[in-house]
Motif scaffolding. Structure first.
Motif, PDB file in Angstrom:
ATOM      1  N   GLY A  45       0.821  -1.207   0.000  1.00 12.70           N
ATOM      2  CA  GLY A  45       0.000   0.000   0.000  1.00 12.70           C
ATOM      3  C   GLY A  45       0.849   1.248   0.000  1.00 12.70           C
ATOM      4  O   GLY A  45       1.944   1.282  -0.567  1.00 12.70           O
ATOM      5  N   ARG A  89      -5.217   4.946   2.197  1.00 12.97           N
ATOM      6  CA  ARG A  89      -5.884   4.058   1.245  1.00 12.97           C
ATOM      7  C   ARG A  89      -7.115   4.746   0.669  1.00 12.97           C
ATOM      8  O   ARG A  89      -7.369   5.921   0.948  1.00 12.97           O
ATOM      9  CB  ARG A  89      -6.279   2.748   1.931  1.00 12.97           C
ATOM     10  N   VAL A 134      -3.511  -5.551  -2.109  1.00  8.53           N
ATOM     11  CA  VAL A 134      -3.943  -4.172  -1.854  1.00  8.53           C
ATOM     12  C   VAL A 134      -5.422  -4.117  -1.492  1.00  8.53           C
ATOM     13  O   VAL A 134      -5.842  -3.272  -0.691  1.00  8.53           O
ATOM     14  CB  VAL A 134      -3.628  -3.239  -3.044  1.00  8.53           C
TER      15      VAL A 134
END
Length: 529
Positions: free
Chosen positions: A261, A267, A324
């Motif tokens: 990430g 995120r 991810v």
């Protein structure tokens, strides 16, 4: 775009939000009253797949979309080379080989017109570039130890000589020579691009890939957007897709399941109403125009054994995407061929079952060929398909030749997405095609190319459905239907003022409707009133 209140005569905005509509404003006063008598007011338009930095940069590059002959192409490049210092890059945009009967610029001519400058010509699909020998040498293609990688094709002629055409990931070898762009250059590009957006009624957009891969411009691209916001030159609300190539290994508590990430655990969803992180962007395959999209059946464009190809090792892509997703990212999968869409669906189905759904939907970018069976699976997994209506008038003839008539009805679908219960958003892929919204709304309805030919007539939609796509449909596709896409109390005060009502205009005249004003958060960013 509000089913409970399809029309109203007044809207009230305070602190950037809609606070009242219609009769709720009876007796109210305001700091500013705007009389829009005779105009039509809609929610602001939202283009959920465009390349804003690329578009802004292209406004200063050699524009090859306006050239009518190959000699004109060479002349335009030679003029720019003559204005440039020795060794400086000559960069051009907007080249489409189909416009020239399938021909690409000849590398010998490129060498002759710019003997002291490397040339880099972006194909308008974004999936290829054309360079001269100087650029090939600088990028290492002419070295004795050069080896071609999967998904990175440097095209050669029948004698084994490089033609200068670089497909898909092969472009990165050249891009590395002038990347990254400076923060100032990117901010300037955002400024130029969103000035155009303001004149077109675009109040929100999704930047379809930043920070890595051949689509990114700098690992600091998010920082440039933040600077653009702080300095007032980001005129429309931006959702940014971070390229999967920009994500890296992370370490945290073993229970967090965040192995891949961005630093600090940033995120999808991070940000505010004006600038926010969207899904991660992953390229699974190529393009229909370049015959590089991954297809289950071969193309019909004279290459009977060509099925296109994936952008890398399928198993490696699968593991990275799942990593991810597990870390909290939604996925935006560039998938044009039906084989690539099958792969994306397999990953989405596994990820949803293993790790749960996401508030920002997973997406198929483009969806060039989608079978009926895939429609049902897309609906079941809660994924969104993001087609580009402008591809039909721009590339319909070439796409029909590539696919064959029997597959055109499966291509860049719209009506069948709605029928399957899949949200239909509006998008352009600008600068691949024009991002001007009203002509694209007309294209959604007409699906015409080459004059009177219709590309998949069963996929036509109504004007109202096309308007909904560019407003509420786009809000649903980005996970923000509670914030934008309709005019109702509590939502953001984003509007477009049109000189005519598209619902009451002849379809063939929708593209001529003028944008009179654009409002973002109650502030006029474009005003011809």
């Amino acid at each position: 775009m509000d089913a409970d209140r399809p029309a109203a005569r007044s809207v009230g905005v305070s602190a950037g939000r809609i606070v009242a509509v219609g009769e709720e404003l009876d007796g109210a006063t305001a700091d500013r009253e705007v009389d829009a008598a005779g105009l039509t007011v809609l929610p602001g338009f939202n283009d959920v797949h465009c390349h804003t930095t690329w578009f802004g940069l292209s406004l200063t590059e050699v524009d090859l979309s306006v050239q009518s002959s190959m000699d004109d192409v060479y002349a335009a490049l030679q003029r720019r080379a003559g204005e440039s210092a020795d060794g400086a890059w000559v960069v051009a945009s907007g080249f489409n080989h189909q416009k020239f009967g399938g021909r690409y610029p000849d590398i010998d001519m490129l060498d002759a017109i710019a003997p002291r400058n490397p040339i880099y010509i972006r194909h308008n699909s974004g999936h290829a570039c054309i360079v001269n020998s100087t650029a090939l040498g600088l990028a290492g293609f002419l070295a004795a130890d050069y080896r071609e990688e999967a998904g990175a094709v440097a095209v050669r002629d029948e004698r084994g000589r490089f033609t200068g055409l670089l497909e898909e990931r092969a472009q990165q070898a050249v891009q590395r020579l002038f990347l990254p762009y400076s923060q100032g250059s990117i901010v300037g590009a955002i400024d130029r691009a969103t000035q155009v957006y303001a004149t077109e009624g675009i109040t929100s957009f999704t930047e379809a890939g930043i920070a890595g891969g051949w689509i990114g411009h700098s690992p600091l691209e998010l920082g440039a957007y933040q600077t653009a916001l702080e300095t007032g030159v980001l005129r429309a609300r931006a959702q940014l897709m971070v390229s999967l190539d920009a994500l890296h290994e992370m370490s945290g508590h073993r229970d967090d399941n965040m192995t891949l990430g961005l630093d600090l655990g940033v995120r999808t969803g991070f940000g505010n109403d004006f600038l926010k992180i969207g899904p991660t962007k992953v390229f699974l395959d190529g393009s229909l125009l370049g015959l590089t999209a991954a297809m289950s059946e071969a193309y019909c464009a004279g290459v009977s054994d060509n099925h296109g190809y994936f952008q890398g090792d399928v198993e490696e892509m699968r593991q990275r995407i799942l990593a991810v997703y597990r870390a909290g990212w939604s996925i935006a999968a560039h998938a044009i061929g039906d084989e690539a869409i099958d792969f994306a669906l397999e990953v989405f189905e596994f990820a949803r079952e293993a790790y749960g759904p996401r508030s920002v939907p997973n997406r198929i970018e483009h969806g060039g060929v989608i079978t009926d069976a895939q429609l049902a699976r897309l609906a079941a997994v809660g994924a969104v398909v993001v087609p580009q209506p402008g591809f039909v008038p721009a590339f319909g003839a070439e796409m029909a030749r590539a696919l064959g008539e029997e597959r055109v009805h499966q291509s860049y679908r719209a009506a069948s997405l709605i029928a399957a219960g899949i949200p239909l958003p509006g998008s352009s892929d600008r600068p691949v095609t024009s991002g001007t919204v009203l002509p694209n709304i007309q294209a959604f309805v007409e699906r015409r190319y080459g004059g009177d030919q219709v590309y998949g007539p069963g996929e036509r939609i109504s004007v109202e459905a096309a308007l909904r796509a560019y407003t509420l449909g786009s809000a649903e596709a980005t996970g923000e239907a509670g914030l934008r896409g309709s005019i109702r109390p509590g939502k953001l005060g984003d509007f477009v003022f049109l000189d005519r009502n598209p619902l009451l205009s002849p379809v063939e005249e929708i593209s001529d409707i003028a944008v009179m004003a654009t409002v973002v958060g109650g502030t006029f960013i474009h005003d011809r009133l």
